[in-house]
Design an enzyme around this catalytic site. Structure first.
Site, PDB file in Angstrom:
ATOM      1  N   TYR A  28       0.831  -1.210   0.000  1.00 40.58           N
ATOM      2  CA  TYR A  28       0.000   0.000   0.000  1.00 40.58           C
ATOM      3  C   TYR A  28       0.862   1.256   0.000  1.00 40.58           C
ATOM      4  O   TYR A  28       0.640   2.182  -0.795  1.00 40.58           O
ATOM      5  CB  TYR A  28      -0.928   0.011   1.211  1.00 40.58           C
ATOM      6  CG  TYR A  28      -1.653   1.326   1.372  1.00 40.58           C
ATOM      7  CD1 TYR A  28      -2.695   1.670   0.516  1.00 40.58           C
ATOM      8  CD2 TYR A  28      -1.276   2.241   2.351  1.00 40.58           C
ATOM      9  CE1 TYR A  28      -3.338   2.892   0.629  1.00 40.58           C
ATOM     10  CE2 TYR A  28      -1.919   3.458   2.486  1.00 40.58           C
ATOM     11  CZ  TYR A  28      -2.957   3.776   1.620  1.00 40.58           C
ATOM     12  OH  TYR A  28      -3.581   4.986   1.742  1.00 40.58           O
ATOM     13  N   ALA A  83      -1.985   9.457   3.650  1.00 35.00           N
ATOM     14  CA  ALA A  83      -3.044   8.889   4.472  1.00 35.00           C
ATOM     15  C   ALA A  83      -2.500   7.881   5.487  1.00 35.00           C
ATOM     16  O   ALA A  83      -1.421   7.320   5.305  1.00 35.00           O
ATOM     17  CB  ALA A  83      -4.077   8.209   3.576  1.00 35.00           C
ATOM     18  N   SER A 110      -3.444  15.004   5.689  1.00 35.59           N
ATOM     19  CA  SER A 110      -4.361  14.456   4.692  1.00 35.59           C
ATOM     20  C   SER A 110      -5.798  14.419   5.201  1.00 35.59           C
ATOM     21  O   SER A 110      -6.055  14.184   6.382  1.00 35.59           O
ATOM     22  CB  SER A 110      -3.916  13.036   4.324  1.00 35.59           C
ATOM     23  OG  SER A 110      -4.889  12.394   3.517  1.00 35.59           O
ATOM     24  N   TYR A 134      -9.899  16.650  -0.391  1.00 33.72           N
ATOM     25  CA  TYR A 134     -10.622  16.171  -1.571  1.00 33.72           C
ATOM     26  C   TYR A 134     -12.037  16.739  -1.445  1.00 33.72           C
ATOM     27  O   TYR A 134     -12.657  16.611  -0.374  1.00 33.72           O
ATOM     28  CB  TYR A 134     -10.702  14.647  -1.611  1.00 33.72           C
ATOM     29  CG  TYR A 134      -9.401  13.943  -1.894  1.00 33.72           C
ATOM     30  CD1 TYR A 134      -8.912  13.828  -3.191  1.00 33.72           C
ATOM     31  CD2 TYR A 134      -8.675  13.346  -0.861  1.00 33.72           C
ATOM     32  CE1 TYR A 134      -7.725  13.161  -3.462  1.00 33.72           C
ATOM     33  CE2 TYR A 134      -7.485  12.668  -1.121  1.00 33.72           C
ATOM     34  CZ  TYR A 134      -7.021  12.582  -2.416  1.00 33.72           C
ATOM     35  OH  TYR A 134      -5.848  11.918  -2.669  1.00 33.72           O
ATOM     36  N   THR A 160      -6.270  18.397  -3.825  1.00 31.44           N
ATOM     37  CA  THR A 160      -5.707  17.428  -4.762  1.00 31.44           C
ATOM     38  C   THR A 160      -6.607  17.346  -5.988  1.00 31.44           C
ATOM     39  O   THR A 160      -7.799  17.051  -5.869  1.00 31.44           O
ATOM     40  CB  THR A 160      -5.557  16.052  -4.104  1.00 31.44           C
ATOM     41  OG1 THR A 160      -4.625  16.157  -3.016  1.00 31.44           O
ATOM     42  CG2 THR A 160      -5.047  15.017  -5.092  1.00 31.44           C
ATOM     43  N   LYS A 233      -2.833  20.741  -5.941  1.00 26.82           N
ATOM     44  CA  LYS A 233      -1.810  19.699  -5.994  1.00 26.82           C
ATOM     45  C   LYS A 233      -2.138  18.702  -7.102  1.00 26.82           C
ATOM     46  O   LYS A 233      -3.224  18.109  -7.108  1.00 26.82           O
ATOM     47  CB  LYS A 233      -1.716  18.964  -4.654  1.00 26.82           C
ATOM     48  CG  LYS A 233      -0.618  17.898  -4.595  1.00 26.82           C
ATOM     49  CD  LYS A 233      -0.545  17.294  -3.203  1.00 26.82           C
ATOM     50  CE  LYS A 233       0.628  16.327  -3.097  1.00 26.82           C
ATOM     51  NZ  LYS A 233       0.467  15.128  -3.932  1.00 26.82           N
ATOM     52  N   SER A 255       2.927  17.787  -9.409  1.00 25.59           N
ATOM     53  CA  SER A 255       2.913  16.450  -8.811  1.00 25.59           C
ATOM     54  C   SER A 255       2.242  15.474  -9.749  1.00 25.59           C
ATOM     55  O   SER A 255       1.302  15.829 -10.459  1.00 25.59           O
ATOM     56  CB  SER A 255       2.153  16.481  -7.473  1.00 25.59           C
ATOM     57  OG  SER A 255       1.995  15.187  -6.928  1.00 25.59           O
ATOM     58  N   HIS A 257       1.289  12.584  -8.216  1.00 25.34           N
ATOM     59  CA  HIS A 257       0.745  11.742  -7.159  1.00 25.34           C
ATOM     60  C   HIS A 257       1.714  10.616  -6.803  1.00 25.34           C
ATOM     61  O   HIS A 257       1.304   9.509  -6.443  1.00 25.34           O
ATOM     62  CB  HIS A 257      -0.614  11.164  -7.565  1.00 25.34           C
ATOM     63  CG  HIS A 257      -1.607  11.078  -6.440  1.00 25.34           C
ATOM     64  ND1 HIS A 257      -2.574  12.034  -6.224  1.00 25.34           N
ATOM     65  CD2 HIS A 257      -1.776  10.160  -5.459  1.00 25.34           C
ATOM     66  CE1 HIS A 257      -3.312  11.688  -5.177  1.00 25.34           C
ATOM     67  NE2 HIS A 257      -2.837  10.560  -4.697  1.00 25.34           N
ATOM     68  N   ARG A 260       1.221   7.182  -8.412  1.00 23.94           N
ATOM     69  CA  ARG A 260       0.192   6.279  -7.881  1.00 23.94           C
ATOM     70  C   ARG A 260      -1.143   6.394  -8.614  1.00 23.94           C
ATOM     71  O   ARG A 260      -2.081   5.665  -8.278  1.00 23.94           O
ATOM     72  CB  ARG A 260      -0.017   6.554  -6.387  1.00 23.94           C
ATOM     73  CG  ARG A 260       1.193   6.210  -5.549  1.00 23.94           C
ATOM     74  CD  ARG A 260       1.083   6.765  -4.140  1.00 23.94           C
ATOM     75  NE  ARG A 260       0.044   6.159  -3.327  1.00 23.94           N
ATOM     76  CZ  ARG A 260       0.179   5.032  -2.637  1.00 23.94           C
ATOM     77  NH1 ARG A 260       1.322   4.367  -2.682  1.00 23.94           N
ATOM     78  NH2 ARG A 260      -0.806   4.564  -1.900  1.00 23.94           N
ATOM     79  N   ARG A 292      14.818  12.349  -2.757  1.00 25.13           N
ATOM     80  CA  ARG A 292      15.481  11.484  -1.783  1.00 25.13           C
ATOM     81  C   ARG A 292      16.790  12.082  -1.265  1.00 25.13           C
ATOM     82  O   ARG A 292      17.378  11.532  -0.343  1.00 25.13           O
ATOM     83  CB  ARG A 292      15.789  10.112  -2.411  1.00 25.13           C
ATOM     84  CG  ARG A 292      14.567   9.311  -2.854  1.00 25.13           C
ATOM     85  CD  ARG A 292      13.706   8.917  -1.686  1.00 25.13           C
ATOM     86  NE  ARG A 292      12.586   8.071  -2.079  1.00 25.13           N
ATOM     87  CZ  ARG A 292      11.391   8.514  -2.458  1.00 25.13           C
ATOM     88  NH1 ARG A 292      11.168   9.836  -2.508  1.00 25.13           N
ATOM     89  NH2 ARG A 292      10.420   7.688  -2.781  1.00 25.13           N
TER      90      ARG A 292
END
Length: 363
Positions: A28, A83, A110, A134, A160, A233, A255, A257, A260, A292
């Site tokens: 996930y 989340a 979130s 959202y 988003t 976003k 972005s 996401h 994802r 990173r």
């Protein structure tokens, strides 16, 4: 929770996360859209960029301080909205917020947090928090979330816009991930689920999920409902900049996401300069996806970002080391950014421009 002594970079946190977290939860958290092409591209695009140093520059008063929406920041780094932090730590978003406050890092909470937005705010009084939103199928539910965020002292809303439907999370599907008992999107308690309001027979996407999908009119409506700035976003296409400005957006977050949602999208660092050019300084520009290292932050600023958001690595650190792990991971990024600035001869964020990116001559 004790941070392993060999943990000196964000990749070390990811390695320990992979070893410690159960396969379904790991699928996930790490899950990509479809074949994972976009998520890999986010990282590969950063790796292709090379830095050009400058020697013997005056760095006696160097600083990585930034200003965003009129507020000073110690570093141009914000925790991205993610989340269900309680999947990885019993205190969930409270632990992440505590670590962010310890390092002077802003945090975005979130809508699907596993701890109420009020509890998160109480954990980190004084440290700026944003609330990711959202739009709900019923306007009254959206307004209730906005008022709660305003009352709790959140400084901005993040809408988003790139996920009117979920991406095809094949990795997550194969692992059979389900939320464990006791973990839920607690901020949405009592609200109508997305798939219930307005559902009609037919296609589960076109006649179901998309019936309540937001539009530019929805963004304008949202901006009119709150005194808080609204950042969008999920912007990748420069053609979306003008409608965002017209709707009253207070900022744009470039972005995809985290790879994802829709697969085979461009990497965010590739789309960033196009969006920044279209915005032409009218709105602050943020970006996330694939960061990173401190050098990645430097590259993002060079290509048009004012501030970056960091997501998955924060969850890796939360799972491995709790509050101490997240604070350590954020400190690593801060230190690496300072090193990158020093070694490229950039004393201030304003000194970081496209000339820091190596552009070899073409024959």
């Amino acid at each position: 929770m004790i941070v392993p002594p060999d943990t000196v970079s964000l990749s070390d946190y990811e390695r320990h996360f992979t070893d410690r977290v159960d396969p379904a939860t790991r699928a996930y958290i790490a899950g990509t859209g479809a074949d994972g092409i976009t998520q890999r591209a986010n990282r590969e695009a950063f790796d292709r960029l090379r830095l050009m140093p400058r020697a013997l520059r005056d760095l006696s008063n160097a600083s990585a301080r930034a200003t965003l929406l009129g507020e000073a920041m110690a570093y141009p780094i914000i925790v991205a909205p993610m989340a269900y932090h309680r999947l990885l730590h019993p205190d969930g978003e409270r632990a992440t917020a505590a670590a962010a406050a310890l390092t002077g890092t802003w945090m975005t909470v979130s809508t699907q947090a596993s701890v109420t937005l009020e509890e998160v705010a109480a954990t980190a009084p004084g440290n700026p928090l944003w609330f990711q939103l959202y739009l709900r199928p019923r306007p009254e539910d959206t307004l209730a979330l906005i008022r709660r965020a305003e009352d709790a002292g959140y400084r901005a809303l993040v809408l988003t816009v790139d996920a009117p439907v979920n991406g095809l999370r094949n990795m997550e599907q194969r692992a059979g991930f389900r939320l464990p008992e006791g973990i839920a999107p607690v901020n949405l308690a009592g609200m109508a689920p997305d798939e219930v309001v307005g559902r009609r027979p037919g296609s589960p996407v076109f006649q179901g999920m998309l019936q309540n999908a937001p539009t530019w009119d929805s963004v304008a409506w949202l901006c009119a409902q709150t005194r808080l700035p609204v950042l969008l976003k999920g912007i990748l296409n420069p053609e979306d900049v003008e409608p965002a400005v017209a709707a009253g957006a207070g900022g744009l977050i470039v972005s995809n996401h985290g790879g994802r949602t829709l697969d085979t999208l461009p990497a965010t660092i590739e789309a960033l300069p196009l969006v920044a050019a279209a915005a032409a300084g009218r709105l602050p520009i943020l970006m996330d996806g694939g960061i990173r290292r401190g050098t990645d932050i430097l590259k993002a600023i060079a290509l048009g970002a004012d501030v970056v958001m960091v997501g998955q690595p924060v969850l890796h650190a939360l799972a491995v080391g709790g509050v101490a792990g997240v604070a350590h991971a954020l400190t690593i990024l801060q230190t690496e950014l300072e090193v990158a600035m020093a070694l490229t001869g950039r004393a201030r964020l304003a000194d970081i421009d496209r000339s820091v990116i190596f552009d070899p001559p073409r024959s």
